[in-house]
Structure formats: C-alpha cells, structure tokens
Write a protein that holds these residues in place. Structure first.
Motif, PDB file in Angstrom:
ATOM      1  N   HIS A  82       0.867  -1.178   0.000  1.00 49.29           N
ATOM      2  CA  HIS A  82       0.000   0.000   0.000  1.00 49.29           C
ATOM      3  C   HIS A  82       0.903   1.226   0.000  1.00 49.29           C
ATOM      4  CE1 HIS A  82      -3.855   1.977   1.798  1.00 49.29           C
ATOM      5  NE2 HIS A  82      -3.250   2.767   0.923  1.00 49.29           N
ATOM      6  N   ILE A  83       0.968   1.868  -1.133  1.00 46.67           N
ATOM      7  CA  ILE A  83       1.882   2.989  -1.327  1.00 46.67           C
ATOM      8  C   ILE A  83       1.101   4.202  -1.808  1.00 46.67           C
ATOM      9  CG2 ILE A  83       3.867   3.801  -2.670  1.00 46.67           C
ATOM     10  CD1 ILE A  83       4.722   0.776  -2.766  1.00 46.67           C
ATOM     11  N   LEU A  84       1.376   5.344  -1.197  1.00 41.14           N
ATOM     12  CA  LEU A  84       0.744   6.594  -1.595  1.00 41.14           C
ATOM     13  C   LEU A  84       1.654   7.320  -2.575  1.00 41.14           C
ATOM     14  CD1 LEU A  84      -0.384   7.844   1.918  1.00 41.14           C
ATOM     15  CD2 LEU A  84      -1.757   6.642   0.237  1.00 41.14           C
ATOM     16  N   LEU A  85       1.076   7.866  -3.626  1.00 39.34           N
ATOM     17  CA  LEU A  85       1.806   8.691  -4.581  1.00 39.34           C
ATOM     18  C   LEU A  85       1.187  10.077  -4.550  1.00 39.34           C
ATOM     19  CD1 LEU A  85       1.799   5.643  -5.929  1.00 39.34           C
ATOM     20  CD2 LEU A  85       2.996   6.881  -7.709  1.00 39.34           C
ATOM     21  N   ILE A  86       2.011  11.092  -4.390  1.00 37.08           N
ATOM     22  CA  ILE A  86       1.496  12.454  -4.309  1.00 37.08           C
ATOM     23  C   ILE A  86       2.321  13.372  -5.200  1.00 37.08           C
ATOM     24  CG2 ILE A  86       0.511  12.212  -2.007  1.00 37.08           C
ATOM     25  CD1 ILE A  86       3.038  13.578  -0.891  1.00 37.08           C
ATOM     26  N   PRO A  87       1.670  14.398  -5.745  1.00 37.70           N
ATOM     27  CA  PRO A  87       2.435  15.387  -6.509  1.00 37.70           C
ATOM     28  C   PRO A  87       3.210  16.273  -5.537  1.00 37.70           C
ATOM     29  CG  PRO A  87       0.131  16.034  -6.398  1.00 37.70           C
ATOM     30  CD  PRO A  87       0.241  14.695  -5.727  1.00 37.70           C
ATOM     31  N   LYS A  88       4.403  16.669  -5.926  1.00 37.64           N
ATOM     32  CA  LYS A  88       5.212  17.525  -5.057  1.00 37.64           C
ATOM     33  C   LYS A  88       4.707  18.967  -5.033  1.00 37.64           C
ATOM     34  CE  LYS A  88       9.614  15.167  -4.891  1.00 37.64           C
ATOM     35  NZ  LYS A  88      11.046  15.305  -5.199  1.00 37.64           N
ATOM     36  N   VAL A  89       4.037  19.376  -6.102  1.00 34.01           N
ATOM     37  CA  VAL A  89       3.477  20.722  -6.172  1.00 34.01           C
ATOM     38  C   VAL A  89       1.972  20.584  -6.379  1.00 34.01           C
ATOM     39  CG1 VAL A  89       3.456  22.899  -7.446  1.00 34.01           C
ATOM     40  CG2 VAL A  89       5.612  21.655  -7.139  1.00 34.01           C
ATOM     41  N   LYS A  90       1.185  21.188  -5.477  1.00 32.78           N
ATOM     42  CA  LYS A  90      -0.275  21.059  -5.560  1.00 32.78           C
ATOM     43  C   LYS A  90      -0.870  21.847  -6.719  1.00 32.78           C
ATOM     44  CE  LYS A  90      -0.853  21.835  -1.059  1.00 32.78           C
ATOM     45  NZ  LYS A  90      -1.456  22.092   0.228  1.00 32.78           N
ATOM     46  N   ASP A  91      -0.482  23.097  -6.878  1.00 31.45           N
ATOM     47  CA  ASP A  91      -1.019  23.950  -7.933  1.00 31.45           C
ATOM     48  C   ASP A  91      -2.545  23.876  -7.979  1.00 31.45           C
ATOM     49  OD1 ASP A  91      -1.021  25.724 -10.118  1.00 31.45           O
ATOM     50  OD2 ASP A  91      -0.895  24.079 -11.572  1.00 31.45           O
ATOM     51  N   GLY A  92      -3.178  23.865  -6.808  1.00 30.42           N
ATOM     52  CA  GLY A  92      -4.632  23.814  -6.741  1.00 30.42           C
ATOM     53  C   GLY A  92      -5.218  22.418  -6.850  1.00 30.42           C
ATOM     54  N   LEU A  93      -4.380  21.405  -7.050  1.00 29.62           N
ATOM     55  CA  LEU A  93      -4.847  20.026  -7.217  1.00 29.62           C
ATOM     56  C   LEU A  93      -4.863  19.326  -5.860  1.00 29.62           C
ATOM     57  CD1 LEU A  93      -5.716  17.868  -9.276  1.00 29.62           C
ATOM     58  CD2 LEU A  93      -3.310  17.228  -9.458  1.00 29.62           C
ATOM     59  N   THR A  94      -5.940  19.539  -5.115  1.00 29.33           N
ATOM     60  CA  THR A  94      -6.074  18.926  -3.790  1.00 29.33           C
ATOM     61  C   THR A  94      -6.967  17.699  -3.826  1.00 29.33           C
ATOM     62  OG1 THR A  94      -7.876  20.444  -3.282  1.00 29.33           O
ATOM     63  CG2 THR A  94      -5.654  21.092  -2.572  1.00 29.33           C
ATOM     64  N   GLY A  95      -7.473  17.366  -4.975  1.00 35.22           N
ATOM     65  CA  GLY A  95      -8.307  16.191  -5.192  1.00 35.22           C
ATOM     66  C   GLY A  95      -8.648  16.125  -6.663  1.00 35.22           C
ATOM     67  N   LEU A  96      -9.049  14.964  -7.138  1.00 35.06           N
ATOM     68  CA  LEU A  96      -9.348  14.818  -8.564  1.00 35.06           C
ATOM     69  C   LEU A  96     -10.476  15.741  -9.005  1.00 35.06           C
ATOM     70  CD1 LEU A  96      -8.425  13.310 -11.060  1.00 35.06           C
ATOM     71  CD2 LEU A  96     -10.099  11.532 -10.529  1.00 35.06           C
ATOM     72  N   SER A  97     -11.440  15.982  -8.129  1.00 35.43           N
ATOM     73  CA  SER A  97     -12.553  16.867  -8.485  1.00 35.43           C
ATOM     74  C   SER A  97     -12.106  18.318  -8.666  1.00 35.43           C
ATOM     75  CB  SER A  97     -13.652  16.798  -7.422  1.00 35.43           C
ATOM     76  OG  SER A  97     -13.154  17.227  -6.171  1.00 35.43           O
ATOM     77  N   LYS A  98     -10.914  18.638  -8.222  1.00 39.80           N
ATOM     78  CA  LYS A  98     -10.362  19.995  -8.381  1.00 39.80           C
ATOM     79  C   LYS A  98      -9.476  20.108  -9.623  1.00 39.80           C
ATOM     80  CE  LYS A  98     -11.935  21.212  -4.315  1.00 39.80           C
ATOM     81  NZ  LYS A  98     -13.212  21.845  -4.210  1.00 39.80           N
ATOM     82  N   ALA A  99      -9.317  19.014 -10.361  1.00 38.81           N
ATOM     83  CA  ALA A  99      -8.430  19.007 -11.528  1.00 38.81           C
ATOM     84  C   ALA A  99      -8.935  19.940 -12.619  1.00 38.81           C
ATOM     85  CB  ALA A  99      -8.293  17.592 -12.081  1.00 38.81           C
ATOM     86  N   GLU A 100      -7.986  20.606 -13.238  1.00 42.47           N
ATOM     87  CA  GLU A 100      -8.256  21.464 -14.389  1.00 42.47           C
ATOM     88  C   GLU A 100      -7.367  20.994 -15.539  1.00 42.47           C
ATOM     89  OE1 GLU A 100      -7.710  25.538 -13.201  1.00 42.47           O
ATOM     90  OE2 GLU A 100      -9.065  25.316 -11.492  1.00 42.47           O
ATOM     91  N   GLU A 101      -7.595  21.523 -16.714  1.00 44.64           N
ATOM     92  CA  GLU A 101      -6.828  21.086 -17.876  1.00 44.64           C
ATOM     93  C   GLU A 101      -5.325  21.207 -17.646  1.00 44.64           C
ATOM     94  OE1 GLU A 101      -6.507  21.832 -22.689  1.00 44.64           O
ATOM     95  OE2 GLU A 101      -8.208  22.664 -21.588  1.00 44.64           O
ATOM     96  N   ARG A 102      -4.906  22.211 -16.901  1.00 45.37           N
ATOM     97  CA  ARG A 102      -3.474  22.403 -16.653  1.00 45.37           C
ATOM     98  C   ARG A 102      -2.857  21.279 -15.822  1.00 45.37           C
ATOM     99  NH1 ARG A 102      -5.598  26.036 -12.561  1.00 45.37           N
ATOM    100  NH2 ARG A 102      -4.552  25.667 -10.562  1.00 45.37           N
ATOM    101  N   HIS A 103      -3.690  20.448 -15.190  1.00 45.95           N
ATOM    102  CA  HIS A 103      -3.200  19.356 -14.350  1.00 45.95           C
ATOM    103  C   HIS A 103      -3.029  18.038 -15.103  1.00 45.95           C
ATOM    104  CE1 HIS A 103      -5.267  21.929 -11.168  1.00 45.95           C
ATOM    105  NE2 HIS A 103      -3.966  22.030 -10.930  1.00 45.95           N
ATOM    106  N   THR A 104      -3.359  17.996 -16.380  1.00 51.23           N
ATOM    107  CA  THR A 104      -3.304  16.719 -17.102  1.00 51.23           C
ATOM    108  C   THR A 104      -1.905  16.107 -17.109  1.00 51.23           C
ATOM    109  OG1 THR A 104      -3.087  17.858 -19.227  1.00 51.23           O
ATOM    110  CG2 THR A 104      -5.306  17.211 -18.560  1.00 51.23           C
TER     111      THR A 104
END
Length: 149
Positions: A82-104
C-alpha cells in the motif's frame, strides 16, 4: 527484556501514527471509522501532512521520488503493498474533483509513476490504483493515488 522485532515495529508504527494524527484537525480524539475521519478533516491552505512529508519534516518510508512525484509506504496499509503517490506541487490540485486542464500532465505522470513503483515492488501479476476524492470517498488525507495489491 528486549522487545521482539515485531513488537518493536508496532511501537514504531504507533509512534508514527501519533505524529501524523497530530497534524489533523478532528472533532473528537477517536474516530470510529475512516469515513468519520474523512468527514472531520478540515482542508486549509496551511501545510498538509503531505507537504510536511515532501519537506522531510515528518518521517516516511519513501520508495520512489522524482522531480514531480513522491511515493511512500502507507503507515496503516489496507493491503500487503500500500503505497501513496502524491504530486510535489499542488497547484490547486487537492483532489481529482479539483483538476483542471493544466493538471493533465501531472495526473498522467502520477499514473506512470504508479506503474514504475508497481514494477519496482514486484507486482508483475497486477495491482490496483485507487483514487479517493472527497470525504464521502474516505479521503481524509487529501492524497491523489494509492497503489497496492
């Protein structure tokens, strides 16, 4: 009497859980379920537990790291791996529902990193990638992706 290595690990894990729990805001000290913990967590602009892990302020067993992603073992695993993977820079991406085109790009990189970690962990027969989004999905830690078997 010297504790066995297993009991030493349990104490180590309990100590790490206490450190991590101290970084969350819960309405009561003990939560009966993961969903209650998720509903009680309070997202904010202050540094998250993941920011503190990225900055090496909180100990973690890191299994993969590149310039965009950090992967580490869950301290309360729900699967043998069980391993967690996280982005090092959030840039507003605090959950998938917050994703914008710039996060692709980072979302794709997280999935590619999950594949690399699975291979590194010897999960050649298959693995799951789980994305919890929001308190009703039991996302109280605001992570993006988990890999495990």
């Amino acid at each position: 009497m010297k504790p066995s290595s297993k009991s030493g690990r349990v104490g180590d894990i309990n100590s790490r859980l206490e450190i991590i729990a101290s970084h969350f805001s819960f309405s009561s000290p003990r939560m009966a379920s993961e969903k209650e913990a998720a509903l009680a967590a309070t997202p904010s602009d202050s540094p998250t537990i993941f920011d503190k892990i990225i900055n090496k302020e909180i100990p973690a067993t890191i299994v993969y790291e590149d310039d965009k992603v950090l992967a580490f073992r869950d301290i309360a695993p729900q699967a043998p791996t069980h391993i967690l993977l996280i982005p090092k820079v959030k840039d507003g991406l605090t959950g998938l529902s917050k994703a914008e085109e710039r996060h692709t790009e980072i979302l794709g990189h997280l999935l590619y990193a999950a594949k690399l970690v699975a291979k590194q962990e010897g999960l050649d027969d298959g693995f799951r990638v789980v994305i919890n989004d929001g308190p009703n999905a039991c996302m109280y830690s605001f992570s993006i992706i988990r890999t495990g078997n």
